[in-house]
Design an enzyme around this catalytic site. Structure first.
Site, PDB file in Angstrom:
ATOM      1  CG  ASP A   1      -2.049   0.987   1.125  1.00  0.00           C
ATOM      2  OD1 ASP A   1      -3.206   0.561   1.004  1.00  0.00           O
ATOM      3  OD2 ASP A   1      -1.757   2.203   1.147  1.00  0.00           O
ATOM      4  CB  ILE A   2       0.854   4.230  -2.187  1.00  0.00           C
ATOM      5  CG1 ILE A   2       1.972   5.101  -2.737  1.00  0.00           C
ATOM      6  CG2 ILE A   2      -0.410   5.040  -1.908  1.00  0.00           C
ATOM      7  CD1 ILE A   2       1.662   5.678  -4.110  1.00  0.00           C
TER       8      ILE A   2
ATOM      9  CG  ASN B   1     -12.079  -0.074   3.766  1.00  0.00           C
ATOM     10  OD1 ASN B   1     -12.378  -0.591   4.838  1.00  0.00           O
ATOM     11  ND2 ASN B   1     -10.925   0.563   3.579  1.00  0.00           N
TER      12      ASN B   1
ATOM     13  CB  VAL C   1      -9.015   2.383  -5.107  1.00  0.00           C
ATOM     14  CG1 VAL C   1      -8.738   1.814  -6.504  1.00  0.00           C
ATOM     15  CG2 VAL C   1      -7.952   3.411  -4.740  1.00  0.00           C
TER      16      VAL C   1
ATOM     17  CG  HIS D   1      -8.571  -2.450  -2.432  1.00  0.00           C
ATOM     18  ND1 HIS D   1      -9.488  -1.734  -3.185  1.00  0.00           N
ATOM     19  CD2 HIS D   1      -8.371  -1.728  -1.302  1.00  0.00           C
ATOM     20  CE1 HIS D   1      -9.816  -0.637  -2.530  1.00  0.00           C
ATOM     21  NE2 HIS D   1      -9.145  -0.614  -1.374  1.00  0.00           N
TER      22      HIS D   1
ATOM     23  CG  HIS E   1      -6.911  -2.315   3.050  1.00  0.00           C
ATOM     24  ND1 HIS E   1      -6.070  -1.249   2.850  1.00  0.00           N
ATOM     25  CD2 HIS E   1      -8.094  -1.956   2.504  1.00  0.00           C
ATOM     26  CE1 HIS E   1      -6.722  -0.286   2.210  1.00  0.00           C
ATOM     27  NE2 HIS E   1      -7.960  -0.700   1.989  1.00  0.00           N
TER      28      HIS E   1
HETATM   29  P1  DGP Z   1      -9.523   2.068   0.220  1.00  0.00           P
HETATM   30  O1  DGP Z   1      -9.605   3.355   0.960  1.00  0.00           O
HETATM   31  O2  DGP Z   1      -9.998   0.878   1.001  1.00  0.00           O
HETATM   32  O3  DGP Z   1     -10.175   2.168  -1.154  1.00  0.00           O
HETATM   33  O4  DGP Z   1      -7.971   1.824   0.002  1.00  0.00           O
HETATM   34  C1  DGP Z   1      -7.261   2.212  -1.123  1.00  0.00           C
HETATM   35  C2  DGP Z   1      -5.809   2.020  -0.803  1.00  0.00           C
HETATM   36  O5  DGP Z   1      -5.095   2.043  -2.014  1.00  0.00           O
HETATM   37  C3  DGP Z   1      -5.212   3.100   0.080  1.00  0.00           C
HETATM   38  O6  DGP Z   1      -4.811   2.521   1.322  1.00  0.00           O
HETATM   39  C4  DGP Z   1      -4.026   3.628  -0.677  1.00  0.00           C
HETATM   40  C5  DGP Z   1      -3.836   2.636  -1.784  1.00  0.00           C
HETATM   41  N1  DGP Z   1      -3.423   3.213  -3.039  1.00  0.00           N
HETATM   42  C6  DGP Z   1      -4.078   4.181  -3.728  1.00  0.00           C
HETATM   43  N2  DGP Z   1      -3.412   4.480  -4.852  1.00  0.00           N
HETATM   44  C7  DGP Z   1      -2.314   3.671  -4.872  1.00  0.00           C
HETATM   45  C8  DGP Z   1      -1.228   3.520  -5.778  1.00  0.00           C
HETATM   46  O7  DGP Z   1      -1.126   4.173  -6.823  1.00  0.00           O
HETATM   47  N3  DGP Z   1      -0.289   2.590  -5.444  1.00  0.00           N
HETATM   48  C9  DGP Z   1      -0.366   1.846  -4.313  1.00  0.00           C
HETATM   49  N4  DGP Z   1       0.615   0.960  -4.093  1.00  0.00           N
HETATM   50  N5  DGP Z   1      -1.379   1.959  -3.440  1.00  0.00           N
HETATM   51  C10 DGP Z   1      -2.326   2.871  -3.714  1.00  0.00           C
END
Ligand code: DGP
Length: 122
Positions: A30-31, A87, A96, A100, A102
């Site tokens: 996660d970023i 989520n 997003v 996914h 987590h």
């Molecule tokens: P959610 O809020 O449950 O939709 O989590 C989305 C997650 O995705 C959030 O923790 C950050 C991660 N994320 C968003 N954009 C990127 C990206 O470009 N790269 C990576 N590695 N993670 C990302």
């Protein structure tokens, strides 16, 4: 559904720290990590939310948990434990719209995860 940033990661159009990949799924860091270990497991099939999981997707969604456990083990957090969260929509904190899982671990996590935000169904 519209492509999300995760489609770009699947297609390798943008970089990610990939931990695992097979024909059905991808796991990457996660970023914006919320724990010492925080990675996401996604299906390569674009499904927007948990609400959009179809009957034919049940095995695929189960596969995400299988991959989560496999990668957690490889990263050394399995024995102490970790949390998986998916989520859904605004109240669930989804940002997003490509499902996914987590996976967070590496320290003792608090519970429950409520915030002080005042928004409720009533
Ligand atoms: P959610 O809020 O449950 O939709 O989590 C989305 C997650 O995705 C959030 O923790 C950050 C991660 N994320 C968003 N954009 C990127 C990206 O470009 N790269 C990576 N590695 N993670 C990302």
């Amino acid at each position: 559904m519209a492509d999300t940033i995760f489609t770009k990661i699947i297609n390798k159009d943008i970089p990610a720290d990939i931990l695992y990949e097979d024909e059905l799924s991808l796991a990457f860091k996660d970023i914006n990590p919320q724990a010492p270990v925080h990675f996401l497991v996604i299906p390569k099939k674009a499904i927007a939310t948990i609400n959009d999981i179809g009957e034919d997707d049940r095995e695929l969604v189960g596969h995400l948990s299988y991959v989560a456990a496999k990668v957690a083990d490889e990263l050394g957090i399995a024995e102490e434990g970790y949390r998986t969260v998916m989520n859904c929509n605004e109240f669930g904190g989804q940002s997003v719209y490509h499902i996914h899982l987590h996976v967070m671990g590496g320290k003792l996590l608090g519970w429950p995860p409520f915030t002080d935000k005042p928004k409720t169904l009533e």
